[in-house]
Design a protein around this motif. Structure first.
Motif, mmCIF file in Angstrom:
data_model
loop_
_atom_site.group_PDB
_atom_site.id
_atom_site.type_symbol
_atom_site.label_atom_id
_atom_site.label_comp_id
_atom_site.label_asym_id
_atom_site.label_seq_id
_atom_site.Cartn_x
_atom_site.Cartn_y
_atom_site.Cartn_z
ATOM 1 N N ASP A 1 -16.601 5.923 0.650
ATOM 2 C CA ASP A 1 -15.880 4.672 0.913
ATOM 3 C C ASP A 1 -16.499 3.935 2.086
ATOM 4 O O ASP A 1 -16.491 2.701 2.124
ATOM 5 C CB ASP A 1 -14.408 4.971 1.236
ATOM 6 C CG ASP A 1 -13.709 5.715 0.125
ATOM 7 O OD1 ASP A 1 -13.557 5.135 -0.965
ATOM 8 O OD2 ASP A 1 -13.329 6.892 0.342
ATOM 9 N N SER B 1 -12.422 -0.453 -1.533
ATOM 10 C CA SER B 1 -11.757 0.581 -0.728
ATOM 11 C C SER B 1 -11.147 0.014 0.556
ATOM 12 O O SER B 1 -10.555 0.765 1.339
ATOM 13 C CB SER B 1 -12.756 1.690 -0.344
ATOM 14 O OG SER B 1 -13.250 2.358 -1.468
ATOM 15 N N CYS C 1 0.258 3.976 -2.967
ATOM 16 C CA CYS C 1 -0.667 5.033 -2.570
ATOM 17 C C CYS C 1 -0.238 6.399 -3.085
ATOM 18 O O CYS C 1 0.929 6.766 -3.004
ATOM 19 C CB CYS C 1 -0.798 5.108 -1.049
ATOM 20 S SG CYS C 1 -1.894 3.848 -0.395
ATOM 21 N N ASP D 1 -5.252 8.068 -2.895
ATOM 22 C CA ASP D 1 -5.443 6.761 -2.274
ATOM 23 C C ASP D 1 -5.654 6.880 -0.769
ATOM 24 O O ASP D 1 -6.219 5.991 -0.156
ATOM 25 C CB ASP D 1 -4.232 5.860 -2.535
ATOM 26 C CG ASP D 1 -4.093 5.479 -3.994
ATOM 27 O OD1 ASP D 1 -2.964 5.410 -4.466
ATOM 28 O OD2 ASP D 1 -5.135 5.270 -4.653
ATOM 29 N N HIS D 2 -5.183 7.942 -0.166
ATOM 30 C CA HIS D 2 -5.350 8.133 1.277
ATOM 31 C C HIS D 2 -6.450 9.140 1.603
ATOM 32 O O HIS D 2 -6.511 9.637 2.717
ATOM 33 C CB HIS D 2 -4.028 8.590 1.903
ATOM 34 C CG HIS D 2 -3.131 7.444 2.266
ATOM 35 N ND1 HIS D 2 -1.956 7.619 2.953
ATOM 36 C CD2 HIS D 2 -3.245 6.114 2.040
ATOM 37 C CE1 HIS D 2 -1.373 6.447 3.134
ATOM 38 N NE2 HIS D 2 -2.148 5.518 2.579
ATOM 39 N N PHE E 1 -3.256 10.697 5.682
ATOM 40 C CA PHE E 1 -4.680 10.493 5.397
ATOM 41 C C PHE E 1 -5.462 11.801 5.482
ATOM 42 O O PHE E 1 -5.189 12.660 6.320
ATOM 43 C CB PHE E 1 -5.296 9.491 6.389
ATOM 44 C CG PHE E 1 -5.037 8.057 6.035
ATOM 45 C CD1 PHE E 1 -5.968 7.314 5.316
ATOM 46 C CD2 PHE E 1 -3.866 7.441 6.418
ATOM 47 C CE1 PHE E 1 -5.733 5.992 4.988
ATOM 48 C CE2 PHE E 1 -3.612 6.123 6.090
ATOM 49 C CZ PHE E 1 -4.544 5.397 5.374
ATOM 50 N N GLU F 1 -8.562 -1.888 1.513
ATOM 51 C CA GLU F 1 -7.147 -1.733 1.850
ATOM 52 C C GLU F 1 -6.832 -0.288 2.220
ATOM 53 O O GLU F 1 -6.008 -0.032 3.086
ATOM 54 C CB GLU F 1 -6.270 -2.198 0.683
ATOM 55 C CG GLU F 1 -6.256 -3.710 0.504
ATOM 56 C CD GLU F 1 -5.834 -4.444 1.768
ATOM 57 O OE1 GLU F 1 -4.859 -4.010 2.430
ATOM 58 O OE2 GLU F 1 -6.478 -5.454 2.106
ATOM 59 N N LYS F 2 -7.505 0.649 1.562
ATOM 60 C CA LYS F 2 -7.281 2.061 1.860
ATOM 61 C C LYS F 2 -7.782 2.424 3.257
ATOM 62 O O LYS F 2 -7.108 3.164 3.996
ATOM 63 C CB LYS F 2 -7.982 2.925 0.807
ATOM 64 C CG LYS F 2 -7.926 4.412 1.082
ATOM 65 C CD LYS F 2 -8.499 5.231 -0.064
ATOM 66 C CE LYS F 2 -9.987 5.068 -0.235
ATOM 67 N NZ LYS F 2 -10.544 5.984 -1.252
ATOM 68 N N VAL G 1 0.837 -1.202 0.000
ATOM 69 C CA VAL G 1 0.000 0.000 0.000
ATOM 70 C C VAL G 1 0.870 1.249 0.000
ATOM 71 O O VAL G 1 0.593 2.212 -0.706
ATOM 72 C CB VAL G 1 -0.937 0.004 1.223
ATOM 73 C CG1 VAL G 1 -1.763 1.281 1.255
ATOM 74 C CG2 VAL G 1 -1.847 -1.216 1.181
#
Length: 287
Positions: free
Chosen positions: A80, A258, A25, A29-30, A58, A260-261, A21
């Protein structure tokens, strides 16, 4: 509606973002979008603030509007995570299947729905049948239950609210057409505290210490029958033993693509620090 973008301000999140990740990323992605339950929105904001203080990579945008809105946002690709104070309906499950959208379900806390009246109303407890008759409009004046001669004003939620659906289903009623449809828990508290004839329902996490003196409202104890024991929604022992009639799990539905994020954030919620925040907001953790 509450909209808050949580800005990153802290340290790296304890290595929970796996290497695959980290390498793949981007800032996008975050970026997490979380929508839904007004019961959960203040808690979600606090959890996100603490999480992004730990992992500043994030960005989490949070809005309320009700469980139904959050679930619809998942269907439309606008979120998400959907915070929901109710499970998915059969119709919603079919809608996700038709769109071939896979979901993961997280139960991260236990909530209780509290029933409130003005602090001056001389009423301490209600059985379910009487409560149902108040909310469906059968009982129209407080003088049928108390010495107070005032017409009952109901402060409720919109039909998109998970709490609205939860209370309706538990009591097997249709709400009175005269019930006011408020946008959230805080608005219901504000309405009832200035209305001596008001009654409403809110997430127990919105009830502070000493609600009569600090919020101008009174919590009503609930009993299943006229002769049963009445329990308060802030009675921790009753909640832990599943004795309060209006207690429920709080859900987060996550788009599988979503996962894994958002997983680092979910793991934070489930950590000791996350559980401490949940409890501080007046919710419960049942192992």
């Amino acid at each position: 509606m509450v909209m808050k973008r949580i800005r990153p301000i802290g340290l790296t999140y304890l290595g929970l973002v796996v290497l695959t990740v980290i390498y793949s990323c981007t800032s996008k992605d975050h970026s997490i979008k979380m929508k839904g339950s007004d019961t959960e929105v203040n808690l979600a904001v606090n959890l996100a603030e603490k999480f992004t203080a730990i992992d500043p990579s994030f960005s989490i945008a949070i809005s309320g509007g009700g469980s139904g809105l959050g679930i619809t946002s998942l269907l439309n690709g606008q979120a998400d995570i959907a915070n929901s104070s109710r499970p998915l309906s059969e119709e919603e499950i079919e809608q996700f299947k038709k769109k071939d959208i896979a979901l993961k379900t997280v139960v991260f806390a236990e909530d209780a729905t509290a029933f409130i009246v003005h602090k001056d109303l001389p009423l301490e407890e209600l059985d379910l049948e009487t409560l149902a008759k108040i909310l469906d409009g059968t009982i129209k004046n407080w003088n049928e239950l108390t010495p107070v001669n005032l017409p009952i004003n109901i402060y409720g939620r919109q039909s998109s609210s998970g709490t609205y659906s939860f209370v309706k289903k538990k009591l097997k009623i249709e709400f009175s057409a005269a019930a006011k449809e408020m946008t959230g828990n805080a608005q219901i508290i504000e309405g009832v505290k200035v209305d001596k004839s008001g009654v409403g329902y809110i997430g127990a996490g919105y009830v502070g210490d000493e609600p009569e003196t600090k919020q101008g409202i009174r919590l009503i104890k609930i009993k299943e029958t006229p002769t049963a024991v009445a329990y308060s929604p802030n009675d921790i022992e009753a909640i832990n033993n599943s004795l309060y009639f209006f207690q429920r799990p709080l859900y987060q539905f996550v788009i599988a693509s979503s996962w894994e994020k958002v997983r680092p954030f979910i793991e934070f919620e489930q950590s000791d620090k996350g559980k401490e925040i949940i409890k501080d907001h007046g919710y419960y953790i049942k192992d």
